[in-house]
Design an enzyme around this catalytic site. Structure first.
Site, mmCIF file in Angstrom:
data_model
loop_
_atom_site.group_PDB
_atom_site.id
_atom_site.type_symbol
_atom_site.label_atom_id
_atom_site.label_comp_id
_atom_site.label_asym_id
_atom_site.label_seq_id
_atom_site.Cartn_x
_atom_site.Cartn_y
_atom_site.Cartn_z
ATOM 1 N N GLY A 276 3.423 5.919 8.807
ATOM 2 C CA GLY A 276 4.842 6.120 8.491
ATOM 3 C C GLY A 276 5.679 4.914 8.848
ATOM 4 O O GLY A 276 6.770 4.720 8.298
ATOM 5 N N SER B 77 4.584 1.983 8.192
ATOM 6 C CA SER B 77 4.198 0.987 7.184
ATOM 7 C C SER B 77 5.393 0.512 6.370
ATOM 8 O O SER B 77 6.239 1.310 5.955
ATOM 9 C CB SER B 77 3.160 1.582 6.236
ATOM 10 N N HIS C 208 0.815 -1.221 0.000
ATOM 11 C CA HIS C 208 0.000 0.000 0.000
ATOM 12 C C HIS C 208 0.847 1.269 0.000
ATOM 13 O O HIS C 208 0.318 2.367 -0.163
ATOM 14 C CB HIS C 208 -0.964 0.006 1.189
ATOM 15 N N ASP D 17 -0.311 -7.447 0.849
ATOM 16 C CA ASP D 17 0.209 -6.107 1.151
ATOM 17 C C ASP D 17 1.729 -6.162 1.102
ATOM 18 O O ASP D 17 2.413 -6.023 2.113
ATOM 19 C CB ASP D 17 -0.279 -5.619 2.516
ATOM 20 N N SER E 99 2.037 -3.952 7.908
ATOM 21 C CA SER E 99 0.910 -3.711 7.015
ATOM 22 C C SER E 99 0.002 -2.620 7.570
ATOM 23 O O SER E 99 -0.127 -1.552 6.990
ATOM 24 C CB SER E 99 0.122 -5.009 6.806
#
Length: 457
Positions: free
Chosen positions: A347, A349, A240, A268, A364
């Site tokens: 952030g 992620s 993502h 993801d 994720s």
């Protein structure tokens, strides 16, 4: 090239120089030696004369020399480095540098005093008389260094060249560089301006947990460094964070790479191929915990401790709660993720989930925050590696450590180049295995070899 026996004797003589201290060179002359120095020289020669085969092969390949010449180089280079302090002391203000030359690295020393050449020769080193001492050359370069703020961008490199007995300035615009040298106050007679298209760039490490930026906007975190045949390599991260083709800059905002694959929702995960300024290394930035090694990717089981690194909340720990979880975000459902009690915030992620020194996955999403606590999900790393044909960059080990020995003709239903979903079962070598993470099998990933992907039942 010298015959092997003669060359070996030459090596012993060269290494003798290593054992001669500066005081001995100055007080007794460079040819003085005793039994203890001779024994030390023999010991040094035996060490240097037995280098790893890989080193000799690399030198032969890249320097265009034979294997024997490469072996001789190693010894003579060590001798030159060892004798240099003694020559510097012996020659005093007239010392103008030491270097090696030729396929076997013959040592040479320079002086501004012709009367010193006999002493240099007595040390077993070729002598050269030059017009400028090393101190003088260093002073000229220091003057240029002081004027570096005004140096043209087209003149990125300058250095002392002891072989040519001058200071060299490399530039793509010689006239501008020469004007700068004159304005600096340096001795222009000691400077040689050389046309060059060289444009040096710094190199950076790719580390798990560091920030990176997508396009001109959002920020995510590096998961784990990876390598790939025929590629510069790069890192895995959350899907993502960016779509295929999106460009990235590093934590320092230097151009970094391009998303080569991305899947979200459903999965993801993504991988970013970096440019030649970046080098993937098998570590995670643990912030307060320091830089941590990655040594494999064996799956941590529920209840195990696990930590996460990300560019917003940095280093946080908790435990593995459930494997093979499905989670629904506003954009859709992601299956096969792992649920943890570790907190995270925007952030983070894409950042690293690691248990001990074993890579687990990339951040994720989740709920809560690191102020009040939360739940975070990660995409398992082994599925990403299998999907894109990547290899985890490690320190001291492969993706799952040392594989176990497999039968010569195991039989069973498992086959390479086959897509297996989480929960699928196969037989191999008379045993049954259950798939822990969805992946496409490859030769070498047989069930007993990859406990991160298969569990014996």
């Amino acid at each position: 090239m010298l015959p092997r026996k003669t060359r070996t004797a030459g090596i012993a003589l060269a290494v003798t120089l290593i054992a001669v201290p500066a005081v001995a060179l100055a007080a007794k002359g460079a040819s003085a030696q005793d039994d203890s120095l001779y024994e030390m020289a023999r010991a040094s020669a035996s060490i240097a004369a037995d280098p790893p085969p890989g080193l000799v092969d690399a030198l032969a390949r890249d320097l265009g020399v034979t294997g024997e010449q490469a072996e001789a180089r190693l010894v003579n280079e060590a001798a030159a480095a060892g004798v240099e302090p003694g020559l510097r002391a012996l020659l005093g203000p007239s010392y103008a540098g030491t270097w090696v030359t030729g396929p076997t690295a013959t040592p040479v020393a320079a002086t501004t005093d012709p009367s010193k050449t006999a002493a240099i020769a007595a040390a077993g080193v070729a002598a050269r008389v030059v017009s400028r001492s090393l101190d003088r050359l260093d002073q000229v370069k220091a003057t240029l260094d002081q004027a570096s703020a005004t140096a043209p961008r087209t003149a990125p490199v300058w250095y002392v060249d002891v072989v040519e007995n001058t200071v060299v300035v490399l530039t793509s615009t010689p006239a501008r560089a020469a004007a700068w040298v004159r304005a600096s106050g340096a001795d222009v007679s000691a400077v040689r301006v050389v046309r060059s298209d060289e444009r040096p760039e710094p190199y950076y490490d790719v580390r798990g947990g560091d920030a990176y930026y997508i396009g001109s906007g959002s920020r995510c975190s590096v998961g784990f460094s990876v390598t790939r045949a025929g590629s510069q390599g790069g890192f895995v991260t959350a899907g993502h964070c960016g779509s295929t083709g999106a460009t990235t800059t590093g934590v320092n905002r230097v151009a970094q790479g391009t998303f080569r694959g991305s899947s979200f929702p459903g999965n993801d995960y993504a991988w970013v191929e970096v440019n030649t300024q970046w080098t993937p290394v098998g570590v995670v930035n643990g912030y307060s915990a320091g830089v941590l090694p990655v040594r494999g990717s064996t799956v941590a089981q529920p209840g195990s401790s696990i930590c996460r690194s990300g560019s917003t909340t940095q280093w946080r720990c908790g435990s593995v709660q459930q494997l093979n979880t499905s989670v629904t975000y506003p954009q859709g459902t992601v299956s096969g993720v792992t649920r943890t009690s570790v907190c995270a915030e925007p952030g983070d992620s894409g950042g690293s989930f690691i248990s001990g020194d074993q890579a687990q996955g990339v951040t994720s999403g989740g709920s809560g925050n690191c102020g009040s606590g939360g739940t975070t999900y990660f995409q398992p790393v082994n599925e990403i590696l299998a999907t894109y044909g990547l290899t985890l960059a490690t320190q001291g080990g492969g993706p799952t450590g040392s594989p176990t020995v497999t039968p010569t003709d195991p039989g069973g239903t498992w086959a390479p180049n086959t897509a297996y979903a989480t929960g699928a079962t196969v037989t191999y070598g008379g045993a049954t295995y259950r798939c822990l993470q969805g992946h496409t099998s490859q030769a070498g990933w047989e069930p007993p070899n990859v406990p991160a992907l298969w569990q014996r039942v």
